[in-house]
Design a protein around this motif. Structure first.
Motif, PDB file in Angstrom:
ATOM      1  N   ILE A   3     -28.433 -18.970 -24.880  1.00  0.00           N
ATOM      2  CA  ILE A   3     -28.816 -17.459 -24.931  1.00  0.00           C
ATOM      3  C   ILE A   3     -29.508 -16.691 -25.574  1.00  0.00           C
ATOM      4  CG2 ILE A   3     -27.709 -15.429 -26.025  1.00  0.00           C
ATOM      5  CD1 ILE A   3     -24.735 -17.030 -25.766  1.00  0.00           C
ATOM      6  N   ALA A   4     -30.688 -17.213 -27.034  1.00  0.00           N
ATOM      7  CA  ALA A   4     -31.826 -16.588 -26.801  1.00  0.00           C
ATOM      8  C   ALA A   4     -32.870 -16.499 -26.599  1.00  0.00           C
ATOM      9  CB  ALA A   4     -31.993 -17.493 -28.625  1.00  0.00           C
ATOM     10  N   GLN A   5     -33.017 -18.185 -25.785  1.00  0.00           N
ATOM     11  CA  GLN A   5     -33.997 -17.886 -24.517  1.00  0.00           C
ATOM     12  C   GLN A   5     -34.324 -17.280 -23.113  1.00  0.00           C
ATOM     13  OE1 GLN A   5     -33.586 -22.293 -23.744  1.00  0.00           O
ATOM     14  NE2 GLN A   5     -35.135 -22.942 -25.693  1.00  0.00           N
ATOM     15  N   ARG A   6     -32.756 -16.508 -23.255  1.00  0.00           N
ATOM     16  CA  ARG A   6     -32.783 -15.821 -21.853  1.00  0.00           C
ATOM     17  C   ARG A   6     -33.380 -14.526 -22.141  1.00  0.00           C
ATOM     18  NH1 ARG A   6     -28.209 -18.575 -17.638  1.00  0.00           N
ATOM     19  NH2 ARG A   6     -28.579 -20.708 -17.639  1.00  0.00           N
ATOM     20  N   THR A   7     -32.453 -14.750 -23.160  1.00  0.00           N
ATOM     21  CA  THR A   7     -32.838 -12.992 -23.789  1.00  0.00           C
ATOM     22  C   THR A   7     -34.012 -12.874 -24.107  1.00  0.00           C
ATOM     23  OG1 THR A   7     -30.690 -12.941 -24.693  1.00  0.00           O
ATOM     24  CG2 THR A   7     -32.135 -11.162 -25.533  1.00  0.00           C
ATOM     25  N   LEU A   8     -34.994 -13.722 -24.878  1.00  0.00           N
ATOM     26  CA  LEU A   8     -36.215 -13.107 -24.711  1.00  0.00           C
ATOM     27  C   LEU A   8     -36.936 -13.490 -23.711  1.00  0.00           C
ATOM     28  CD1 LEU A   8     -38.220 -13.176 -26.624  1.00  0.00           C
ATOM     29  CD2 LEU A   8     -39.256 -15.632 -26.472  1.00  0.00           C
ATOM     30  N   ILE A   9     -36.720 -14.122 -22.970  1.00  0.00           N
ATOM     31  CA  ILE A   9     -37.736 -14.059 -21.862  1.00  0.00           C
ATOM     32  C   ILE A   9     -37.461 -13.379 -20.996  1.00  0.00           C
ATOM     33  CG2 ILE A   9     -37.307 -15.667 -19.226  1.00  0.00           C
ATOM     34  CD1 ILE A   9     -37.541 -18.328 -20.957  1.00  0.00           C
ATOM     35  N   THR A  10     -35.713 -12.902 -20.451  1.00  0.00           N
ATOM     36  CA  THR A  10     -35.421 -11.549 -19.727  1.00  0.00           C
ATOM     37  C   THR A  10     -35.966 -10.257 -20.209  1.00  0.00           C
ATOM     38  OG1 THR A  10     -33.358 -12.501 -19.122  1.00  0.00           O
ATOM     39  CG2 THR A  10     -33.715  -9.924 -19.043  1.00  0.00           C
TER      40      THR A  10
END
Length: 406
Positions: free
Chosen positions: A334-341
């Motif tokens: 979730i953290a990875q996807r949030t940051l990349i988004t």
């Protein structure tokens, strides 16, 4: 005076609070409504389109005939009538802008609630970074048209097709580009036939080729002056303006093209989640967003067609945020996807902020509500207009003297 970058950072932090604060979740729709109303409703003389709008707004104050407004107005008929009503009522231009923002916010929040987005804060942050300035700050006509088209897409998905088609026709009264949103219905039908699965890459490519071919035919017709022969002289005039104008064309083939490749990679990363969820809206949003990656570069060959991008790129927030906090993902994912988004979305505003032509309003952002709260100075309308027009002239652009409504 406030830097738009600072204002954006504060706004993003506020929008993200509801995804982390349990106390705010109960009232988050009210919270989002107020934040967006301050941002978009308080928007005052930022960008360039307002120069055209306020000139017409002032002129409508002396116009008594609604028929003249409809047939002789510079903009689409519903937008012109709305503008005329506010102008004749003696309401300041800022009140008219706030009314447009109100409708946009209500439409967006209604769509978000109906499609049951989980990470609402992240969705609005992504939407705010990608479309918050170029669409909802500047292009008021297309903003309200697109907001209505999103509502139409939800109704079509829920099998209220007559209402959906009516809303599309209705939205063209605010911006003629809204007819492009008929593509929504085709994609939704394909998704439903595939049992809520997104379009395959093969279908995406075929659909893209069909649209590119159609755009090509329109371009040829414009170059031959066919539009004048069939009574579409204003569209022909727009085409000629955008074909020659340097500032309008400055966003075409440049480093911004990397965004399409980045978007494609991010959306492919989400494809497995979309396939696993099998939710109609999510599959539809993902399909529209991936179409942007294929069609965007072609639409940017001619500046007049870049406004069609909004009907595709608006779905990126819905495609990557609807189920971003689903139970089948761990905290790290979730953290990875949030940051990349967020980083990907931020590139859109950064490109705008760093553009030399935009510095005049990026460094001196004007907002009515922020000014009232913090007792900040607001430029006089004529002074602001003169400063912006002088800024354009430095880049050999006669925006203030040419036809430039979008």
């Amino acid at each position: 005076m406030i830097n738009a970058g600072i204002f954006y950072v504060i706004s993003i932090l506020l929008l993200g609070l509801s995804d982390f604060s349990e106390k705010l979740k109960k009232y988050r729709y009210i919270f989002f409504f107020l934040i967006l109303l301050v941002i978009w409703g308080g928007n005052r003389f930022n960008g360039a389109d307002w120069i055209n709008y306020i000139n017409v707004y002032r002129g409508f104050n002396d116009e008594n005939s609604i028929l003249n407004v409809i047939y002789l107005g510079r903009f689409e008929w519903l937008f012109s009538i709305w503008m005329w009503i506010f102008s004749r009522a003696g309401i300041p231009y800022e009140g008219f802008v706030a009314s447009i923002a109100l409708v946009n916010i209500l439409c967006l929040l209604w769509v978000i609630k109906k499609v049951r987005i989980e990470s609402i804060g992240l969705c609005l942050i992504t939407l705010f970074l990608i479309e918050g300035w170029t669409l909802y700050h500047e292009q008021l006509r297309q903003a309200i048209a697109l907001s209505i088209c999103l509502v139409a897409a939800v109704h079509f998905l829920n099998n209220r097709k007559r209402l959906a088609y009516f809303l599309i026709v209705f939205s063209t009264g605010f911006h003629s580009s809204a007819f492009f949103s008929l593509l929504f219905f085709y994609v939704i039908n394909r998704v439903l036939r595939r049992k809520n699965a997104p379009l395959s890459l093969h279908e995406i490519i075929l659909t893209s080729l069909a649209i590119v071919s159609s755009v090509g035919i329109v371009v040829v017709a414009m170059k031959l002056g066919v539009l004048n022969l069939i009574g579409l002289s204003r569209l022909q005039e727009k085409f000629e303006y955008y074909e020659t104008d340097q500032l309008s064309g400055s966003s075409l083939i440049n480093v911004g093209m990397i965004a399409y490749l980045l978007g494609f990679c991010i959306l492919l990363w989400y494809r497995k989640t979309v396939l696993r969820q099998r939710v109609a809206w999510l599959s539809f949003a993902w399909s529209m967003a991936i179409l942007w990656c294929f069609l965007g570069p072609w639409l940017r060959i001619f500046a007049i067609f870049t406004r069609f991008e909004h009907y595709l790129i608006i779905f990126i927030p819905f495609a990557v945020c609807v189920y971003s906090s689903s139970a089948d993902q761990n905290v790290k994912q979730i953290a990875q996807r949030t940051l990349i988004t967020i980083l990907f979305s931020a590139t859109f505003f950064i490109r705008i902020a760093l553009n030399p032509e935009h510095q005049i309003w990026v460094l001196n952002y004007q907002n009515v509500f922020v000014s009232l709260i913090f007792d900040m100075h607001l430029d006089n309308v004529d002074v602001r207009k003169d400063v912006i027009c002088e800024n354009f002239s430095q880049y050999d652009n006669n925006f203030c003297g040419e036809f430039s409504s979008k």
